[in-house]
Design an enzyme around this catalytic site. Structure first.
Site, PDB file in Angstrom:
ATOM      1  N   CYS A 185       5.020  -0.382  -3.031  1.00  0.00           N
ATOM      2  CA  CYS A 185       3.703  -0.071  -1.998  1.00  0.00           C
ATOM      3  C   CYS A 185       2.920  -1.577  -2.474  1.00  0.00           C
ATOM      4  O   CYS A 185       3.182  -2.199  -3.622  1.00  0.00           O
ATOM      5  CB  CYS A 185       3.237   0.799  -2.812  1.00  0.00           C
ATOM      6  SG  CYS A 185       1.100   1.311  -0.912  1.00  0.00           S
ATOM      7  N   HIS A 224       5.515   6.934   5.287  1.00  0.00           N
ATOM      8  CA  HIS A 224       4.551   6.388   3.916  1.00  0.00           C
ATOM      9  C   HIS A 224       3.296   5.403   4.964  1.00  0.00           C
ATOM     10  O   HIS A 224       2.023   6.325   4.581  1.00  0.00           O
ATOM     11  CB  HIS A 224       5.071   5.189   3.161  1.00  0.00           C
ATOM     12  CG  HIS A 224       5.321   4.409   2.351  1.00  0.00           C
ATOM     13  ND1 HIS A 224       4.811   4.786   1.318  1.00  0.00           N
ATOM     14  CD2 HIS A 224       4.052   3.572   2.414  1.00  0.00           C
ATOM     15  CE1 HIS A 224       3.880   3.674  -0.044  1.00  0.00           C
ATOM     16  NE2 HIS A 224       3.127   2.453   1.265  1.00  0.00           N
ATOM     17  N   GLU A 225       3.486   4.744   5.658  1.00  0.00           N
ATOM     18  CA  GLU A 225       2.521   3.627   6.535  1.00  0.00           C
ATOM     19  C   GLU A 225       1.429   4.797   6.706  1.00  0.00           C
ATOM     20  O   GLU A 225       0.127   4.946   6.602  1.00  0.00           O
ATOM     21  CB  GLU A 225       3.062   2.710   8.174  1.00  0.00           C
ATOM     22  CG  GLU A 225       3.788   2.013   6.343  1.00  0.00           C
ATOM     23  CD  GLU A 225       3.315   0.689   5.129  1.00  0.00           C
ATOM     24  OE1 GLU A 225       2.086   1.322   4.872  1.00  0.00           O
ATOM     25  OE2 GLU A 225       4.181   0.561   4.514  1.00  0.00           O
ATOM     26  N   HIS A 242      -1.205   6.109   4.934  1.00  0.00           N
ATOM     27  CA  HIS A 242      -2.246   5.371   4.419  1.00  0.00           C
ATOM     28  C   HIS A 242      -3.077   5.927   5.133  1.00  0.00           C
ATOM     29  O   HIS A 242      -4.713   6.109   5.031  1.00  0.00           O
ATOM     30  CB  HIS A 242      -1.693   3.985   4.528  1.00  0.00           C
ATOM     31  CG  HIS A 242      -0.804   3.339   3.189  1.00  0.00           C
ATOM     32  ND1 HIS A 242      -1.978   3.294   1.991  1.00  0.00           N
ATOM     33  CD2 HIS A 242       0.129   2.849   2.666  1.00  0.00           C
ATOM     34  CE1 HIS A 242      -1.242   3.108   1.195  1.00  0.00           C
ATOM     35  NE2 HIS A 242      -0.339   2.947   1.691  1.00  0.00           N
TER      36      HIS A 242
END
Length: 181
Positions: free
Chosen positions: A96, A138-139, A142
């Site tokens: 990351c 993953h994003e 966030h």
């Protein structure tokens, strides 16, 4: 725009939707800046909160390494949401940009159906697989205030932290005790 610190409280908050009627900045300008930061830092994905922008936008694209299908996806996702996840769950090492030098085994499903808008406000719903699916999951985490470190099991996370410390010590020794940014 630049990456914020991994300790920033912003990274643990869900982000508000991007408002096309009252944008915090022009959509294409936001995409261009985020893609610049992503590329300069060698990443394959970047979410707006990682650069201190409080909105639901992410970008993906090639990051200077083999990225299994990501090359053709030099694109942006506005207000993305996961409709459903499917397929076999498997572990893969994830890094990351917010956590330089930390590489952790994370278990995720192989496919994700994503609803999103492009920078022109056009709505899409697509199923993504393999590496692209993993990057998007993953994003989107966030954007939801979820860090990849919270997705890791404790054993994998502790090993990754030890490996990161060893790498930092080696780098310091190689630089004669000087730290690099």
């Amino acid at each position: 725009m630049r990456l914020i610190k991994e300790t920033s409280e912003m990274l643990t908050r869900p982000m508000p939707a991007f408002d096309f009627n009252n944008p915090i900045m022009p959509p294409q300008e936001l995409v261009d800046e985020m893609q610049r930061v992503r590329k300069e830092n060698g990443g394959i994905g970047l979410a707006a909160p990682q650069v201190g922008v409080e909105t639901r936008v992410l970008v993906i694209g090639a990051g200077g390494m083999e990225t299994d299908g990501v090359d053709e996806f030099n694109k942006a996702f506005f207000n993305p949401s996961i409709k459903y996840l499917e397929g076999e769950e498997s572990y893969m090492i994830e890094g990351c940009l917010t956590f330089p030098g930390l590489f952790v085994k994370i278990k995720r499903p192989d496919a994700a159906c994503i609803n999103y808008f492009d920078q022109d406000g056009v709505n899409f719903e697509e199923v993504f697989t393999s590496m692209v699916s993993r990057i998007l999951q993953h994003e989107i985490d966030h954007l939801n205030g979820v860090l990849f470190t919270t997705r890791a099991n404790r054993v994998h996370l502790e090993k990754a932290k030890r490996d990161r410390k060893l790498s930092e010590r080696r780098r310091k020794r190689m630089n004669g005790g000087l730290t690099t940014p």
